[in-house]
Design a protein around this motif. Structure first.
Motif, short mmCIF file in Angstrom:
data_model
loop_
_atom_site.label_atom_id
_atom_site.label_comp_id
_atom_site.label_asym_id
_atom_site.label_seq_id
_atom_site.Cartn_x
_atom_site.Cartn_y
_atom_site.Cartn_z
N VAL A 45 0.84 -1.20 0.00
CA VAL A 45 0.00 0.00 0.00
C VAL A 45 0.88 1.25 0.00
O VAL A 45 0.63 2.19 -0.76
CB VAL A 45 -0.97 0.00 1.20
N LYS A 46 1.91 1.26 0.82
CA LYS A 46 2.82 2.41 0.89
C LYS A 46 3.47 2.67 -0.47
O LYS A 46 3.56 3.82 -0.91
CB LYS A 46 3.88 2.19 1.95
N GLU A 47 3.90 1.62 -1.13
CA GLU A 47 4.54 1.77 -2.44
C GLU A 47 3.58 2.42 -3.44
O GLU A 47 3.96 3.36 -4.16
CB GLU A 47 4.96 0.39 -2.95
N VAL A 48 2.35 1.98 -3.47
CA VAL A 48 1.35 2.55 -4.39
C VAL A 48 1.06 4.00 -4.03
O VAL A 48 1.08 4.88 -4.90
CB VAL A 48 0.04 1.73 -4.36
N MET A 49 0.81 4.27 -2.75
CA MET A 49 0.45 5.62 -2.34
C MET A 49 1.60 6.60 -2.55
O MET A 49 1.39 7.72 -3.01
CB MET A 49 -0.01 5.63 -0.88
N ASP A 50 2.82 6.17 -2.24
CA ASP A 50 3.99 7.04 -2.45
C ASP A 50 4.12 7.40 -3.93
O ASP A 50 4.36 8.55 -4.28
CB ASP A 50 5.26 6.37 -1.95
N LYS A 51 3.98 6.41 -4.80
CA LYS A 51 4.13 6.64 -6.24
C LYS A 51 3.04 7.57 -6.77
O LYS A 51 3.32 8.52 -7.50
CB LYS A 51 4.11 5.29 -6.98
N LYS A 52 1.79 7.29 -6.41
CA LYS A 52 0.67 8.12 -6.88
C LYS A 52 0.81 9.56 -6.39
O LYS A 52 0.59 10.50 -7.15
CB LYS A 52 -0.67 7.53 -6.43
N CYS A 53 1.18 9.72 -5.13
CA CYS A 53 1.33 11.07 -4.58
C CYS A 53 2.51 11.79 -5.21
O CYS A 53 2.43 12.98 -5.53
CB CYS A 53 1.46 11.01 -3.06
N GLU A 54 3.62 11.07 -5.41
CA GLU A 54 4.79 11.67 -6.05
C GLU A 54 4.44 12.14 -7.47
O GLU A 54 4.80 13.25 -7.86
CB GLU A 54 5.93 10.65 -6.12
N ASP A 55 3.72 11.32 -8.22
CA ASP A 55 3.33 11.67 -9.59
C ASP A 55 2.42 12.89 -9.64
O ASP A 55 2.33 13.56 -10.66
CB ASP A 55 2.61 10.49 -10.26
N ASN A 56 1.74 13.16 -8.53
CA ASN A 56 0.78 14.27 -8.49
C ASN A 56 1.19 15.39 -7.54
O ASN A 56 0.35 16.21 -7.16
CB ASN A 56 -0.61 13.72 -8.11
N ASN A 57 2.47 15.39 -7.15
CA ASN A 57 3.01 16.43 -6.26
C ASN A 57 2.19 16.60 -4.98
O ASN A 57 1.89 17.72 -4.56
CB ASN A 57 3.12 17.77 -7.00
N LEU A 58 1.84 15.48 -4.36
CA LEU A 58 1.09 15.50 -3.12
C LEU A 58 1.90 14.83 -2.02
O LEU A 58 2.79 14.02 -2.29
CB LEU A 58 -0.23 14.72 -3.30
#
Length: 155
Positions: A45-58
């Motif tokens: 879950v952390k891997e997915v959330m980190d990647k999605k947030c990084e891609d969207n500057n969040l």
């Protein structure tokens, strides 16, 4: 239950990919909340959330990881539920595979029922929960009064 909720995410091995697909689909809703997970599920879950947030500057959400379920993570999560610190429990369990910690799983589901925690054990229910208008609001669940049960021995 405050607007910003604490959401527990748990999945058995054969259901981890389903949960990760669900997290990827719902990451925009989830990143606004605190997430708690057991073991490997938490890493995924952390891997997915980190990647999605990084891609969207969040800024990624807070993710608390406990031990693997069979190694005590189920009990750690159960304690959090009993303390009133979990608002929503998403547990994609595998009904077709025997689990060595089946009693722990049943205990988690029991404690969720006992404390009236919003609970999903399949993806359809998880979809209904996350799409509910109550998901983004303060909510006061009915608390069952167990004082007569607790005091039964004092009579």
């Amino acid at each position: 239950m405050r607007k910003k909720k604490t959401i527990a995410l748990v999945a058995h091995d054969n259901r981890k990919s389903d949960l990760i697909d669900w997290v990827e689909y719902n990451w925009k809703e989830l990143f606004q909340h605190n997430l708690v997970c057991t073991g490997t599920t938490g890493s995924m879950v952390k891997e997915v959330m980190d990647k999605k947030c990084e891609d969207n500057n969040l800024i990624p959400p807070s993710i608390t990881r406990f031990k693997s379920g069979p190694l005590g993570g189920d009990q750690q999560l159960g304690a959090l539920i009993a303390e009133g610190k979990v608002d929503i429990f998403i547990f994609l369990w595998d009904p077709m595979q025997p689990q060595p910690h089946d009693v722990d799983v049943k205990a988690l589901l029991r404690i969720c029922a006992l404390y009236n925690v919003v609970t999903a054990t399949n993806r359809s229910t998880a979809d209904f929960i996350i799409s509910s208008e109550l998901f983004h609001k303060d909510y006061k669940p009915a608390i069952i009064d167990y004082s007569s049960y607790i005091n039964r021995l004092n009579k």
